[in-house]
Motif scaffolding. Structure first.
Motif, mmCIF file in Angstrom:
data_model
loop_
_atom_site.group_PDB
_atom_site.id
_atom_site.type_symbol
_atom_site.label_atom_id
_atom_site.label_comp_id
_atom_site.label_asym_id
_atom_site.label_seq_id
_atom_site.Cartn_x
_atom_site.Cartn_y
_atom_site.Cartn_z
ATOM 1 N N ASN A 24 0.841 -1.193 0.000
ATOM 2 C CA ASN A 24 0.000 0.000 0.000
ATOM 3 C C ASN A 24 0.882 1.250 0.000
ATOM 4 O OD1 ASN A 24 -2.365 -1.563 0.145
ATOM 5 N ND2 ASN A 24 -2.209 -1.679 2.375
ATOM 6 N N ASN A 34 -11.074 3.245 0.705
ATOM 7 C CA ASN A 34 -10.973 2.053 1.536
ATOM 8 C C ASN A 34 -10.381 2.376 2.907
ATOM 9 O OD1 ASN A 34 -11.040 -1.012 1.785
ATOM 10 N ND2 ASN A 34 -8.874 -0.605 2.166
ATOM 11 N N GLN A 35 -9.385 3.261 2.918
ATOM 12 C CA GLN A 35 -8.766 3.636 4.196
ATOM 13 C C GLN A 35 -9.742 4.412 5.063
ATOM 14 O OE1 GLN A 35 -5.996 2.457 5.207
ATOM 15 N NE2 GLN A 35 -5.710 3.631 7.097
ATOM 16 N N THR A 38 -11.995 2.081 6.734
ATOM 17 C CA THR A 38 -11.288 1.430 7.844
ATOM 18 C C THR A 38 -11.275 2.333 9.067
ATOM 19 O OG1 THR A 38 -9.867 0.254 6.263
ATOM 20 C CG2 THR A 38 -9.112 0.357 8.543
ATOM 21 N N TYR A 172 -11.020 -17.646 5.940
ATOM 22 C CA TYR A 172 -10.626 -16.993 4.696
ATOM 23 C C TYR A 172 -10.629 -17.969 3.522
ATOM 24 C CZ TYR A 172 -9.036 -13.184 7.702
ATOM 25 O OH TYR A 172 -8.979 -12.165 8.619
ATOM 26 N N LYS A 191 -2.278 -12.843 1.953
ATOM 27 C CA LYS A 191 -3.514 -12.112 1.706
ATOM 28 C C LYS A 191 -4.643 -13.083 1.364
ATOM 29 C CE LYS A 191 -1.307 -7.872 -0.001
ATOM 30 N NZ LYS A 191 -1.257 -6.864 -1.107
ATOM 31 N N LYS A 193 -8.718 -13.185 -0.602
ATOM 32 C CA LYS A 193 -9.700 -12.488 -1.443
ATOM 33 C C LYS A 193 -11.070 -12.400 -0.779
ATOM 34 C CE LYS A 193 -7.280 -11.949 -5.351
ATOM 35 N NZ LYS A 193 -7.046 -10.657 -6.023
ATOM 36 N N ASP A 195 -13.250 -12.793 3.130
ATOM 37 C CA ASP A 195 -13.386 -13.025 4.567
ATOM 38 C C ASP A 195 -14.790 -13.572 4.798
ATOM 39 O OD1 ASP A 195 -13.781 -12.888 7.314
ATOM 40 O OD2 ASP A 195 -12.636 -11.035 7.544
ATOM 41 N N GLU A 200 -17.124 -10.416 3.411
ATOM 42 C CA GLU A 200 -16.566 -9.314 2.646
ATOM 43 C C GLU A 200 -15.593 -9.848 1.602
ATOM 44 O OE1 GLU A 200 -14.848 -6.841 5.657
ATOM 45 O OE2 GLU A 200 -16.704 -5.747 6.013
ATOM 46 N N TYR A 202 -12.461 -8.942 -1.145
ATOM 47 C CA TYR A 202 -11.347 -8.011 -1.330
ATOM 48 C C TYR A 202 -10.656 -8.318 -2.656
ATOM 49 C CZ TYR A 202 -12.085 -7.547 3.695
ATOM 50 O OH TYR A 202 -12.642 -7.364 4.932
ATOM 51 N N LYS A 206 -6.859 -8.849 1.086
ATOM 52 C CA LYS A 206 -6.788 -8.333 2.446
ATOM 53 C C LYS A 206 -5.583 -8.958 3.145
ATOM 54 C CE LYS A 206 -9.193 -8.529 6.911
ATOM 55 N NZ LYS A 206 -10.373 -9.046 7.652
#
Length: 223
Positions: A24, A34-35, A38, A172, A191, A193, A195, A200, A202, A206
């Motif tokens: 990132n 996205n941030q 969060t 995950y 990471k 894809k 959750d 969710e 991603y 993630k």
């Protein structure tokens, strides 16, 4: 105050390192939305901790807000100045947590992220915990989500082994790994894809914890 301020600044530096290793780049403006989500999620948890009178979660929430808002500001600025020149008000008005949390919420709602971060720093200083030790512990915990490629090689496990182990835990799906370079060191980042617990998805992945290295933060809270 000086010691707390220094510890918080080190937390900001660690946050930029954490995000850089994770892929990132604060110069990437597409990360903003996205941030911000969060940040809002961490705010909700902090508000709930205050409502529940849960001091441990309030300490945790204040530090998580510092991490997420500082990186949001780095994205807005497109540079790392937040690690050198943060607000660091450290509560000159001696506001209580009950007063600070609504102010932080209002600042975020009005897109006043600099003042939001300043009041979060006030909250870290105000809540009844060891702000220096806790800031250091959160920084250490965040970076422990990753593993140096050299350490993984010595562990006897492969990237595939860890991905499979995480998949089998059931939370995950589509777990994968990436190798990134930071300051001439190779890091392995895991990471997912999807959750399943939070339902969710991603598309860009993630960041999840490396099961070999992750350490939960050890927060010092005074009753």
């Amino acid at each position: 105050k000086a010691q707390v301020g220094k510890a918080i600044q080190e937390l900001y530096k660690s946050t930029l390192k954490f995000n850089a290793i994770g892929g990132n780049d604060y110069k990437d403006k597409t990360l903003f939305n996205n941030q911000l989500e969060t940040v809002k999620s961490e705010l909700k948890e902090t508000i709930k901790a205050l409502e529940d009178n849960d001091l441990g979660e309030l300490v945790d929430g204040s530090l998580d807000l510092a991490v997420t808002i500082s990186f949001l500001i780095a994205i807005i600025d497109g540079n790392d100045s937040i690690t050198k020149n943060a607000p660091l008000y450290l509560n000159p008005e001696d506001l209580t947590a009950e007063e600070l949390v609504p102010i932080i919420a209002q600042c975020i709602d009005t897109e006043n992220y600099i003042d939001a971060l300043g009041y979060v720093e006030d909250l870290i200083y105000q809540v009844n915990g060891d702000a220096v030790a806790n800031s250091m512990s959160v920084a250490e915990s965040n970076l422990s989500k990753y593993i140096l490629a050299e350490e993984l090689d010595k562990s006897g496990y492969s990237e595939f082994d860890i991905c499979e182990a995480v998949n089998e835990k059931g939370r995950y799906e589509d777990v994968y790994s990436e190798v990134t370079t930071y300051n001439d060191e190779e890091w392995v980042v895991f990471k997912s894809k999807k959750d399943l617990q939070n339902n969710e998805v991603y598309p860009k992945g993630k960041i999840i914890k490396c099961i070999l290295t992750f350490k939960e933060p050890s927060l010092v809270v005074y009753a």
